[in-house]
Motif scaffolding. Structure first.
Motif, short mmCIF file in Angstrom:
data_model
loop_
_atom_site.label_atom_id
_atom_site.label_comp_id
_atom_site.label_asym_id
_atom_site.label_seq_id
_atom_site.Cartn_x
_atom_site.Cartn_y
_atom_site.Cartn_z
N GLY A 255 -6.33 -73.30 -80.93
CA GLY A 255 -7.57 -74.00 -81.18
C GLY A 255 -8.43 -73.41 -82.28
O GLY A 255 -9.56 -73.85 -82.47
N THR A 256 -7.96 -72.42 -83.04
CA THR A 256 -8.74 -71.82 -84.11
C THR A 256 -8.20 -72.30 -85.45
O THR A 256 -6.98 -72.30 -85.67
N ASN A 257 -9.10 -72.67 -86.33
CA ASN A 257 -8.70 -73.11 -87.66
C ASN A 257 -8.35 -71.87 -88.49
O ASN A 257 -9.22 -71.12 -88.93
N ILE A 258 -7.05 -71.65 -88.66
CA ILE A 258 -6.59 -70.43 -89.34
C ILE A 258 -7.08 -70.39 -90.79
O ILE A 258 -7.41 -69.32 -91.31
N ALA A 259 -7.16 -71.55 -91.42
CA ALA A 259 -7.64 -71.59 -92.81
C ALA A 259 -9.07 -71.07 -92.90
O ALA A 259 -9.42 -70.30 -93.81
N ASN A 260 -9.93 -71.47 -91.95
CA ASN A 260 -11.31 -70.99 -91.95
C ASN A 260 -11.38 -69.48 -91.70
O ASN A 260 -12.20 -68.77 -92.29
N VAL A 261 -10.54 -68.99 -90.79
CA VAL A 261 -10.51 -67.54 -90.52
C VAL A 261 -10.13 -66.79 -91.79
O VAL A 261 -10.77 -65.80 -92.17
N ASN A 262 -9.09 -67.24 -92.47
CA ASN A 262 -8.65 -66.57 -93.69
C ASN A 262 -9.72 -66.65 -94.78
O ASN A 262 -9.95 -65.67 -95.52
N ASN A 263 -10.37 -67.79 -94.91
CA ASN A 263 -11.44 -67.92 -95.91
C ASN A 263 -12.60 -66.97 -95.62
O ASN A 263 -13.17 -66.37 -96.53
N LEU A 264 -12.94 -66.85 -94.33
CA LEU A 264 -14.02 -65.93 -93.96
C LEU A 264 -13.65 -64.49 -94.28
O LEU A 264 -14.46 -63.73 -94.82
N LEU A 265 -12.41 -64.10 -93.96
CA LEU A 265 -11.98 -62.73 -94.24
C LEU A 265 -11.97 -62.45 -95.75
O LEU A 265 -12.39 -61.37 -96.19
N ILE A 266 -11.52 -63.40 -96.53
CA ILE A 266 -11.53 -63.22 -97.99
C ILE A 266 -12.96 -63.05 -98.50
O ILE A 266 -13.25 -62.17 -99.32
#
Length: 541
Positions: A255-266
Protein backbone atom coordinates in the motif's frame (compact mmCIF):
# COMPACT_ATOMS: atom_id res chain seq x y z
CA UNK A 1 39.49 46.65 30.60
CA UNK A 2 43.00 46.11 31.95
CA UNK A 3 45.30 48.97 30.91
CA UNK A 4 47.73 47.94 28.20
CA UNK A 5 45.90 44.66 27.65
CA UNK A 6 47.09 42.16 26.50
CA UNK A 7 50.76 43.10 26.70
CA UNK A 8 50.69 44.21 30.35
CA UNK A 9 49.27 40.81 31.36
CA UNK A 10 51.95 38.94 29.38
CA UNK A 11 54.67 41.28 30.64
CA UNK A 12 56.13 42.10 27.22
CA UNK A 13 56.12 44.98 24.76
CA UNK A 14 53.72 44.87 21.77
CA UNK A 15 55.16 42.48 19.20
CA UNK A 16 54.21 40.49 16.12
CA UNK A 17 56.56 37.67 17.10
CA UNK A 18 54.13 34.81 17.88
CA UNK A 19 56.92 32.71 19.41
CA UNK A 20 57.75 35.51 21.86
CA UNK A 21 54.07 35.73 22.82
CA UNK A 22 53.84 32.01 23.53
CA UNK A 23 57.09 32.11 25.52
CA UNK A 24 55.79 34.98 27.64
CA UNK A 25 52.57 33.11 28.23
CA UNK A 26 54.43 29.96 29.30
CA UNK A 27 56.58 31.98 31.70
CA UNK A 28 53.58 33.67 33.32
CA UNK A 29 51.68 30.38 33.50
CA UNK A 30 54.34 28.88 35.77
CA UNK A 31 53.55 31.53 38.38
CA UNK A 32 49.80 30.79 38.40
CA UNK A 33 47.88 28.02 40.10
CA UNK A 34 44.90 27.57 37.73
CA UNK A 35 42.81 25.92 40.44
CA UNK A 36 43.44 28.60 43.04
CA UNK A 37 43.36 31.61 40.70
CA UNK A 38 40.69 30.84 38.14
CA UNK A 39 40.19 34.48 37.12
CA UNK A 40 43.92 35.09 36.75
CA UNK A 41 44.31 31.96 34.62
CA UNK A 42 41.37 32.97 32.43
CA UNK A 43 42.74 36.51 32.00
CA UNK A 44 46.18 35.17 31.07
CA UNK A 45 44.74 32.82 28.44
CA UNK A 46 42.68 35.65 26.94
CA UNK A 47 45.73 37.87 26.87
CA UNK A 48 47.66 35.22 24.93
CA UNK A 49 44.88 34.79 22.39
CA UNK A 50 44.38 38.54 22.01
CA UNK A 51 48.11 39.02 21.47
CA UNK A 52 48.30 36.19 18.94
CA UNK A 53 45.41 37.70 17.02
CA UNK A 54 46.96 41.19 17.05
CA UNK A 55 50.21 39.67 15.81
CA UNK A 56 48.48 37.73 13.06
CA UNK A 57 46.57 40.85 11.93
CA UNK A 58 49.70 43.03 12.10
CA UNK A 59 48.06 45.46 14.53
CA UNK A 60 50.61 47.10 16.81
CA UNK A 61 48.08 48.14 19.45
CA UNK A 62 48.75 48.47 23.15
CA UNK A 63 45.16 48.79 24.30
CA UNK A 64 41.65 48.03 23.13
CA UNK A 65 39.19 50.72 24.10
CA UNK A 66 36.06 48.60 23.67
CA UNK A 67 35.47 44.85 23.74
CA UNK A 68 34.04 44.83 20.21
CA UNK A 69 36.13 47.44 18.43
CA UNK A 70 37.36 44.49 16.41
CA UNK A 71 35.85 41.03 16.31
CA UNK A 72 37.77 37.97 17.37
CA UNK A 73 39.43 35.86 14.63
CA UNK A 74 37.59 33.06 12.85
CA UNK A 75 38.36 29.48 13.69
CA UNK A 76 37.68 26.53 11.40
CA UNK A 77 33.92 27.00 11.39
CA UNK A 78 32.65 30.06 13.25
CA UNK A 79 34.08 33.39 14.40
CA UNK A 80 35.04 33.12 18.03
CA UNK A 81 37.99 33.83 20.28
CA UNK A 82 40.59 31.16 19.64
CA UNK A 83 40.13 29.52 23.06
CA UNK A 84 36.37 29.82 22.63
CA UNK A 85 35.91 31.32 26.07
CA UNK A 86 32.36 32.14 27.04
CA UNK A 87 33.67 35.65 27.77
CA UNK A 88 33.58 37.32 24.34
CA UNK A 89 33.51 40.71 26.02
CA UNK A 90 37.19 40.90 26.84
CA UNK A 91 39.37 40.13 29.84
CA UNK A 92 38.83 42.28 32.87
CA UNK A 93 35.24 43.14 31.95
CA UNK A 94 33.14 44.17 34.89
CA UNK A 95 29.46 44.93 34.64
CA UNK A 96 29.60 47.10 37.78
CA UNK A 97 30.22 50.82 37.87
CA UNK A 98 33.80 51.74 38.95
CA UNK A 99 34.27 52.67 42.59
CA UNK A 100 35.07 56.36 43.09
CA UNK A 101 38.45 57.22 44.57
CA UNK A 102 37.87 58.68 48.01
CA UNK A 103 34.70 60.42 49.22
CA UNK A 104 33.83 62.25 46.04
CA UNK A 105 30.05 61.83 46.33
CA UNK A 106 27.76 59.84 44.08
CA UNK A 107 29.06 58.93 40.66
CA UNK A 108 26.70 58.85 37.72
CA UNK A 109 27.29 56.56 34.75
CA UNK A 110 26.95 58.28 31.40
CA UNK A 111 23.95 57.08 29.38
CA UNK A 112 26.18 55.59 26.67
CA UNK A 113 28.28 53.69 29.22
CA UNK A 114 25.16 52.46 31.05
CA UNK A 115 23.71 51.22 27.76
CA UNK A 116 26.93 49.35 26.97
CA UNK A 117 26.98 47.67 30.38
CA UNK A 118 23.32 46.67 30.07
CA UNK A 119 23.95 45.28 26.59
CA UNK A 120 26.95 43.24 27.71
CA UNK A 121 25.00 41.88 30.70
CA UNK A 122 22.24 40.82 28.27
CA UNK A 123 24.80 38.99 26.14
CA UNK A 124 26.19 37.14 29.13
CA UNK A 125 22.73 36.10 30.27
CA UNK A 126 21.84 34.86 26.76
CA UNK A 127 24.95 32.64 26.81
CA UNK A 128 23.88 31.20 30.15
CA UNK A 129 20.51 30.27 28.64
CA UNK A 130 21.95 28.78 25.44
CA UNK A 131 24.69 26.81 27.21
CA UNK A 132 23.64 26.22 30.84
CA UNK A 133 26.63 25.66 33.05
CA UNK A 134 28.95 26.47 30.15
CA UNK A 135 28.18 23.16 28.40
CA UNK A 136 26.44 22.39 25.12
CA UNK A 137 22.92 21.13 25.79
CA UNK A 138 20.31 19.43 23.63
CA UNK A 139 17.56 20.01 26.20
CA UNK A 140 14.82 22.27 24.79
CA UNK A 141 14.18 25.66 26.37
CA UNK A 142 11.54 25.79 29.05
CA UNK A 143 8.70 28.27 28.57
CA UNK A 144 10.35 30.63 31.06
CA UNK A 145 13.75 30.35 29.38
CA UNK A 146 12.23 30.98 25.97
CA UNK A 147 10.38 34.07 27.19
CA UNK A 148 13.53 35.48 28.79
CA UNK A 149 15.72 34.50 25.82
CA UNK A 150 13.35 36.14 23.34
CA UNK A 151 13.43 39.37 25.37
CA UNK A 152 17.23 39.29 25.51
CA UNK A 153 17.39 38.64 21.76
CA UNK A 154 15.21 41.67 21.06
CA UNK A 155 17.39 43.87 23.26
CA UNK A 156 20.63 42.59 21.69
CA UNK A 157 19.32 42.92 18.12
CA UNK A 158 18.19 46.49 18.78
CA UNK A 159 21.63 47.31 20.12
CA UNK A 160 23.31 45.77 17.08
CA UNK A 161 21.17 47.79 14.70
CA UNK A 162 21.91 50.99 16.61
CA UNK A 163 25.67 50.32 16.81
CA UNK A 164 28.25 51.94 14.59
CA UNK A 165 28.61 50.26 11.20
CA UNK A 166 32.12 49.02 11.95
CA UNK A 167 30.81 47.19 15.05
CA UNK A 168 27.60 45.81 13.60
CA UNK A 169 29.33 43.05 11.66
CA UNK A 170 31.30 41.90 14.71
CA UNK A 171 28.25 41.86 16.98
CA UNK A 172 26.16 40.13 14.33
CA UNK A 173 28.88 37.49 13.86
CA UNK A 174 29.05 36.92 17.61
CA UNK A 175 25.32 36.33 17.79
CA UNK A 176 25.34 33.99 14.75
CA UNK A 177 28.17 31.94 16.24
CA UNK A 178 26.48 31.35 19.59
CA UNK A 179 23.10 30.60 18.05
CA UNK A 180 24.80 28.00 15.83
CA UNK A 181 26.86 26.57 18.69
CA UNK A 182 23.73 26.39 20.86
CA UNK A 183 21.66 24.47 18.28
CA UNK A 184 19.17 22.79 18.71
CA UNK A 185 18.46 24.50 22.04
CA UNK A 186 18.70 27.88 20.31
CA UNK A 187 16.21 26.87 17.59
CA UNK A 188 13.18 28.84 18.84
CA UNK A 189 15.28 32.03 18.99
CA UNK A 190 16.90 31.77 15.56
CA UNK A 191 14.03 32.81 13.26
CA UNK A 192 13.81 36.33 14.68
CA UNK A 193 17.53 36.85 14.14
CA UNK A 194 17.37 35.52 10.58
CA UNK A 195 14.50 37.89 9.82
CA UNK A 196 16.03 40.90 11.57
CA UNK A 197 19.45 40.63 9.93
CA UNK A 198 18.10 39.23 6.64
CA UNK A 199 20.48 36.29 6.83
CA UNK A 200 18.26 34.38 4.45
CA UNK A 201 19.29 36.60 1.56
CA UNK A 202 22.88 35.32 1.89
CA UNK A 203 21.86 31.66 1.61
CA UNK A 204 23.99 29.83 -0.93
CA UNK A 205 26.32 32.74 -1.63
CA UNK A 206 30.07 32.14 -1.73
CA UNK A 207 30.72 34.62 1.08
CA UNK A 208 27.91 33.35 3.30
CA UNK A 209 29.09 33.39 6.90
CA UNK A 210 29.68 29.77 8.11
CA UNK A 211 27.50 30.17 11.19
CA UNK A 212 24.74 31.85 9.18
CA UNK A 213 24.94 29.05 6.57
CA UNK A 214 24.54 26.49 9.38
CA UNK A 215 21.45 28.25 10.72
CA UNK A 216 19.90 28.81 7.29
CA UNK A 217 20.31 25.12 6.42
CA UNK A 218 18.63 23.98 9.61
CA UNK A 219 15.74 26.39 9.29
CA UNK A 220 15.07 25.27 5.73
CA UNK A 221 15.22 21.64 6.83
CA UNK A 222 12.78 22.25 9.70
CA UNK A 223 10.42 24.13 7.39
CA UNK A 224 10.40 21.19 4.98
CA UNK A 225 9.93 18.73 7.86
CA UNK A 226 6.93 20.69 9.11
CA UNK A 227 5.44 20.74 5.60
CA UNK A 228 5.89 17.01 4.94
CA UNK A 229 4.20 16.17 8.25
CA UNK A 230 0.96 17.71 6.98
CA UNK A 231 -1.52 15.03 5.74
CA UNK A 232 -2.15 16.89 2.48
CA UNK A 233 1.53 16.93 1.44
CA UNK A 234 2.25 14.71 -1.57
CA UNK A 235 5.04 12.92 0.32
CA UNK A 236 3.32 12.68 3.70
CA UNK A 237 2.53 8.96 3.44
CA UNK A 238 6.07 8.28 2.22
CA UNK A 239 7.43 10.16 5.26
CA UNK A 240 5.23 8.14 7.63
CA UNK A 241 6.38 4.93 5.90
CA UNK A 242 10.07 5.80 6.36
CA UNK A 243 9.58 6.41 10.09
CA UNK A 244 8.23 2.92 10.73
CA UNK A 245 10.73 0.60 12.51
CA UNK A 246 12.34 -2.29 10.64
CA UNK A 247 12.63 -3.17 6.99
CA UNK A 248 9.81 -2.57 4.53
CA UNK A 249 7.37 -5.25 3.51
CA UNK A 250 8.05 -6.95 0.16
CA UNK A 251 4.44 -7.94 -0.31
CA UNK A 252 2.68 -6.41 -3.32
CA UNK A 253 -0.24 -5.14 -1.22
CA UNK A 254 1.94 -3.09 1.12
CA UNK A 255 0.00 0.00 0.00
CA UNK A 256 2.95 2.43 -0.16
CA UNK A 257 3.75 4.37 -3.30
CA UNK A 258 7.37 3.34 -3.85
CA UNK A 259 7.92 6.14 -6.36
CA UNK A 260 6.97 8.75 -3.74
CA UNK A 261 9.25 7.12 -1.15
CA UNK A 262 12.18 7.19 -3.57
CA UNK A 263 11.46 10.80 -4.56
CA UNK A 264 11.36 11.83 -0.89
CA UNK A 265 14.67 10.09 -0.17
CA UNK A 266 16.32 11.74 -3.18
CA UNK A 267 15.05 15.15 -2.06
CA UNK A 268 16.30 14.65 1.51
CA UNK A 269 19.69 13.32 0.39
CA UNK A 270 20.25 16.24 -1.94
CA UNK A 271 18.91 19.04 0.25
CA UNK A 272 18.45 18.06 3.90
CA UNK A 273 20.69 15.08 4.82
CA UNK A 274 20.39 15.99 8.51
CA UNK A 275 16.72 14.92 8.38
CA UNK A 276 17.79 11.26 8.20
CA UNK A 277 17.84 11.28 11.99
CA UNK A 278 14.03 11.56 11.87
CA UNK A 279 13.74 8.40 9.72
CA UNK A 280 14.23 4.73 10.56
CA UNK A 281 17.63 3.67 9.18
CA UNK A 282 16.62 0.06 8.49
CA UNK A 283 13.53 1.23 6.65
CA UNK A 284 15.55 3.64 4.53
CA UNK A 285 18.20 1.00 3.77
CA UNK A 286 15.56 -1.53 2.70
CA UNK A 287 14.28 0.87 0.04
CA UNK A 288 17.75 1.00 -1.45
CA UNK A 289 17.71 -2.79 -2.00
CA UNK A 290 16.42 -4.30 -5.28
CA UNK A 291 12.69 -4.87 -5.34
CA UNK A 292 12.15 -8.57 -5.90
CA UNK A 293 8.34 -8.47 -5.70
CA UNK A 294 6.89 -9.85 -8.94
CA UNK A 295 3.34 -10.65 -9.95
CA UNK A 296 0.93 -10.77 -6.98
CA UNK A 297 -0.46 -14.08 -8.27
CA UNK A 298 2.93 -15.63 -7.75
CA UNK A 299 2.70 -14.80 -4.04
CA UNK A 300 -0.84 -16.13 -3.81
CA UNK A 301 0.20 -19.47 -5.32
CA UNK A 302 3.24 -19.69 -3.04
CA UNK A 303 1.10 -19.11 0.09
CA UNK A 304 -1.49 -21.72 -1.01
CA UNK A 305 1.23 -24.29 -1.75
CA UNK A 306 2.93 -23.74 1.63
CA UNK A 307 -0.36 -24.11 3.53
CA UNK A 308 -1.34 -27.27 1.63
CA UNK A 309 2.06 -28.89 2.10
CA UNK A 310 2.18 -27.94 5.77
CA UNK A 311 -1.25 -29.43 6.39
CA UNK A 312 -0.33 -32.70 4.68
CA UNK A 313 2.91 -32.96 6.66
CA UNK A 314 1.21 -32.43 10.01
CA UNK A 315 -1.49 -34.98 9.27
CA UNK A 316 1.16 -37.55 8.29
CA UNK A 317 3.43 -37.23 11.32
CA UNK A 318 1.11 -35.91 13.99
CA UNK A 319 -0.01 -38.25 16.82
CA UNK A 320 -3.61 -39.39 17.11
CA UNK A 321 -5.87 -38.22 19.89
CA UNK A 322 -5.27 -41.53 21.73
CA UNK A 323 -1.53 -41.07 21.49
CA UNK A 324 -1.77 -37.57 22.92
CA UNK A 325 -3.78 -38.83 25.85
CA UNK A 326 -1.15 -41.43 26.63
CA UNK A 327 1.82 -39.02 26.62
CA UNK A 328 3.29 -38.35 30.09
CA UNK A 329 3.13 -34.75 31.31
CA UNK A 330 6.68 -33.44 31.87
CA UNK A 331 7.25 -30.16 33.67
CA UNK A 332 9.98 -28.30 31.76
CA UNK A 333 12.52 -26.34 33.79
CA UNK A 334 12.14 -22.56 33.76
CA UNK A 335 15.13 -21.68 31.60
CA UNK A 336 14.40 -18.00 30.96
CA UNK A 337 12.83 -15.17 32.89
CA UNK A 338 9.21 -14.24 32.28
CA UNK A 339 7.99 -11.60 29.85
CA UNK A 340 6.97 -9.40 32.78
CA UNK A 341 10.45 -9.60 34.28
CA UNK A 342 12.09 -8.75 30.95
CA UNK A 343 9.74 -5.79 30.55
CA UNK A 344 10.61 -4.53 34.02
CA UNK A 345 14.33 -4.68 33.26
CA UNK A 346 13.85 -3.03 29.84
CA UNK A 347 12.00 -0.10 31.39
CA UNK A 348 14.69 0.37 33.99
CA UNK A 349 17.36 0.39 31.25
CA UNK A 350 15.77 2.50 28.50
CA UNK A 351 12.76 4.18 30.09
CA UNK A 352 9.11 3.66 30.98
CA UNK A 353 7.97 3.88 27.35
CA UNK A 354 9.46 0.53 26.37
CA UNK A 355 8.66 -3.11 26.95
CA UNK A 356 11.18 -5.75 25.94
CA UNK A 357 9.33 -6.60 22.73
CA UNK A 358 9.66 -2.96 21.60
CA UNK A 359 13.42 -3.48 21.40
CA UNK A 360 13.42 -6.39 18.97
CA UNK A 361 13.96 -4.07 16.00
CA UNK A 362 14.87 -0.79 17.69
CA UNK A 363 17.66 -2.18 19.93
CA UNK A 364 18.26 -5.84 19.03
CA UNK A 365 21.52 -6.16 21.00
CA UNK A 366 19.76 -5.40 24.27
CA UNK A 367 16.63 -7.37 23.35
CA UNK A 368 18.51 -10.63 22.79
CA UNK A 369 20.68 -10.06 25.83
CA UNK A 370 17.55 -9.70 28.00
CA UNK A 371 15.95 -12.67 26.26
CA UNK A 372 18.80 -14.98 27.30
CA UNK A 373 18.63 -14.20 31.01
CA UNK A 374 18.01 -17.07 33.47
CA UNK A 375 15.82 -16.68 36.57
CA UNK A 376 18.82 -17.20 38.84
CA UNK A 377 20.23 -13.90 37.51
CA UNK A 378 17.44 -11.90 39.18
CA UNK A 379 16.48 -14.16 42.10
CA UNK A 380 17.84 -11.69 44.66
CA UNK A 381 18.39 -7.96 44.86
CA UNK A 382 22.14 -8.47 44.62
CA UNK A 383 21.81 -10.70 41.53
CA UNK A 384 19.39 -8.27 39.93
CA UNK A 385 21.73 -5.31 40.48
CA UNK A 386 24.60 -7.28 38.98
CA UNK A 387 22.45 -8.21 35.98
CA UNK A 388 21.38 -4.61 35.43
CA UNK A 389 25.02 -3.51 35.47
CA UNK A 390 25.87 -6.16 32.88
CA UNK A 391 23.01 -4.99 30.66
CA UNK A 392 24.22 -1.42 30.99
CA UNK A 393 27.55 -2.56 29.57
CA UNK A 394 25.59 -3.74 26.50
CA UNK A 395 24.16 -0.23 26.20
CA UNK A 396 27.60 1.37 26.53
CA UNK A 397 29.12 -0.84 23.84
CA UNK A 398 26.19 0.01 21.59
CA UNK A 399 26.67 3.75 22.21
CA UNK A 400 30.28 3.43 21.07
CA UNK A 401 29.10 1.76 17.86
CA UNK A 402 26.31 4.33 17.40
CA UNK A 403 28.88 7.14 17.37
CA UNK A 404 29.91 6.01 13.88
CA UNK A 405 26.51 6.84 12.37
CA UNK A 406 24.69 9.18 14.78
CA UNK A 407 23.58 12.64 13.70
CA UNK A 408 25.09 15.77 15.22
CA UNK A 409 22.80 16.20 18.22
CA UNK A 410 22.88 12.53 19.14
CA UNK A 411 26.64 12.37 18.64
CA UNK A 412 27.20 15.27 21.05
CA UNK A 413 25.04 13.53 23.67
CA UNK A 414 26.92 10.25 23.19
CA UNK A 415 30.27 12.00 23.60
CA UNK A 416 29.12 13.82 26.76
CA UNK A 417 28.15 10.41 28.15
CA UNK A 418 31.60 9.08 27.24
CA UNK A 419 33.28 12.04 28.96
CA UNK A 420 31.31 11.37 32.15
CA UNK A 421 32.40 7.71 32.04
CA UNK A 422 36.05 8.66 31.48
CA UNK A 423 36.06 11.05 34.42
CA UNK A 424 34.50 8.50 36.80
CA UNK A 425 36.77 5.69 35.61
CA UNK A 426 39.91 7.86 35.89
CA UNK A 427 38.98 8.80 39.44
CA UNK A 428 38.17 5.26 40.60
CA UNK A 429 40.50 3.02 38.59
CA UNK A 430 43.32 5.32 37.45
CA UNK A 431 44.96 5.34 34.05
CA UNK A 432 44.84 1.59 33.43
CA UNK A 433 41.11 1.35 34.07
CA UNK A 434 40.55 4.41 31.91
CA UNK A 435 42.52 2.77 29.10
CA UNK A 436 40.17 -0.23 29.24
CA UNK A 437 37.29 2.14 28.50
CA UNK A 438 39.17 3.95 25.72
CA UNK A 439 40.10 0.73 23.94
CA UNK A 440 36.96 -1.34 24.56
CA UNK A 441 34.13 1.17 24.80
CA UNK A 442 33.07 0.09 28.29
CA UNK A 443 34.58 0.79 31.73
CA UNK A 444 35.76 -1.99 34.04
CA UNK A 445 32.84 -3.62 35.86
CA UNK A 446 34.32 -2.41 39.15
CA UNK A 447 33.53 1.23 38.29
CA UNK A 448 30.37 2.47 39.99
CA UNK A 449 28.15 5.31 38.80
CA UNK A 450 25.73 7.43 40.79
CA UNK A 451 21.99 7.57 40.18
CA UNK A 452 22.20 10.87 38.35
CA UNK A 453 24.55 9.37 35.75
CA UNK A 454 22.42 6.23 35.39
CA UNK A 455 19.32 8.35 34.86
CA UNK A 456 21.06 10.35 32.10
CA UNK A 457 22.28 7.09 30.55
CA UNK A 458 18.77 5.62 30.57
CA UNK A 459 17.30 8.78 29.01
CA UNK A 460 19.97 8.81 26.30
CA UNK A 461 19.40 5.12 25.50
CA UNK A 462 15.64 5.70 25.31
CA UNK A 463 16.13 8.65 23.00
CA UNK A 464 18.35 6.63 20.66
CA UNK A 465 15.92 3.71 20.71
CA UNK A 466 13.17 6.10 19.62
CA UNK A 467 15.25 7.44 16.73
CA UNK A 468 16.38 3.97 15.60
CA UNK A 469 20.05 4.86 16.02
CA UNK A 470 20.81 1.78 18.15
CA UNK A 471 19.43 -0.48 15.42
CA UNK A 472 21.83 0.75 12.75
CA UNK A 473 24.76 -1.31 11.54
CA UNK A 474 28.17 -0.13 12.70
CA UNK A 475 29.91 2.37 10.46
CA UNK A 476 33.62 3.10 10.14
CA UNK A 477 35.42 5.43 12.49
CA UNK A 478 37.51 8.07 10.67
CA UNK A 479 41.20 7.23 10.49
CA UNK A 480 42.31 10.81 11.07
CA UNK A 481 40.92 14.28 11.74
CA UNK A 482 42.29 17.79 11.88
CA UNK A 483 42.54 19.45 15.31
CA UNK A 484 42.19 23.27 15.24
CA UNK A 485 45.36 25.02 16.37
CA UNK A 486 43.69 26.93 19.17
CA UNK A 487 42.25 23.66 20.50
CA UNK A 488 45.75 22.18 20.53
CA UNK A 489 46.87 25.14 22.65
CA UNK A 490 43.91 24.70 24.98
CA UNK A 491 44.55 20.99 25.55
CA UNK A 492 48.27 21.62 26.10
CA UNK A 493 47.39 24.28 28.66
CA UNK A 494 44.85 22.10 30.45
CA UNK A 495 47.33 19.24 30.70
CA UNK A 496 50.43 21.38 31.22
CA UNK A 497 52.37 19.52 28.51
CA UNK A 498 54.73 20.44 25.67
CA UNK A 499 53.94 20.35 21.97
CA UNK A 500 56.03 17.21 21.59
CA UNK A 501 54.14 15.43 24.36
CA UNK A 502 50.82 16.50 22.81
CA UNK A 503 51.80 15.08 19.42
CA UNK A 504 52.86 11.82 21.07
CA UNK A 505 49.50 11.41 22.81
CA UNK A 506 47.50 12.54 19.78
CA UNK A 507 49.16 9.83 17.68
CA UNK A 508 48.26 7.11 20.22
CA UNK A 509 51.54 6.96 22.11
CA UNK A 510 52.34 7.55 25.77
CA UNK A 511 51.47 5.78 29.01
CA UNK A 512 47.97 4.83 30.17
CA UNK A 513 47.56 7.83 32.49
CA UNK A 514 48.66 10.23 29.76
CA UNK A 515 46.28 8.70 27.22
CA UNK A 516 43.43 8.97 29.68
CA UNK A 517 44.14 12.60 30.59
CA UNK A 518 44.49 13.46 26.90
CA UNK A 519 41.15 11.82 26.04
CA UNK A 520 39.41 13.76 28.82
CA UNK A 521 41.04 17.11 27.98
CA UNK A 522 40.29 16.73 24.26
CA UNK A 523 36.63 15.84 24.84
CA UNK A 524 36.24 18.73 27.28
CA UNK A 525 37.64 21.13 24.69
CA UNK A 526 35.47 19.74 21.87
CA UNK A 527 32.23 19.70 23.87
CA UNK A 528 32.69 23.35 24.78
CA UNK A 529 32.04 24.16 21.10
CA UNK A 530 30.95 21.00 19.27
CA UNK A 531 29.47 22.89 16.35
CA UNK A 532 32.83 24.36 15.36
CA UNK A 533 34.85 21.15 14.92
CA UNK A 534 34.68 18.56 12.18
CA UNK A 535 32.35 15.59 12.48
CA UNK A 536 35.37 13.29 12.06
CA UNK A 537 37.10 14.79 15.11
CA UNK A 538 33.92 14.50 17.15
CA UNK A 539 33.45 10.83 16.18
CA UNK A 540 37.08 9.90 16.90
CA UNK A 541 37.29 11.53 20.33
Amino acid sequence: MIAGFPWSVLGIEPTEDRKAIRSAYAARLKAIDPDADVQGFSTLREARQEALWLAREGIAATDREAPFDDFAPMDDAFPVAADDERDPLGAGWDAQAPEPAGDTGPVEIAPVEADRLTHEADMRRLLDILQPGGEHSTEPLTAEEYEEGAALMRSIMEHVQDAAIDRQSALEGWLAHWLASGWPRSGPLVEDAVETFEWGRDAGLIDEHPAVAFLNDRLRALAFLEAVQQPDHEWHKAYVELRKPGKRSRLPWQGTNIANVNNLLIHINENYPELHEYLDSDRVASYAEPDEVGSPWRWVLIVIAVLWFGGRLLSAIGPSDNDLGAMPQVELPNRVISTEQRDELARELVGEDYAAVDLVNAFPALYYSLNDLHPVEIDSEEARTRTLNNQRQVIRRSLTVAATTAGFEELVAIKQHRLDMLRATREQEGGNGCLVLIQGGTPPVSVSFDEEFLTRERDLAGRLVASGTLAQAAGEFPESASIPGDMVDEVMTRMGISRGRFEELASGGGDAAGKCDYAIAMLEAILRRPGSVSADLLRMS
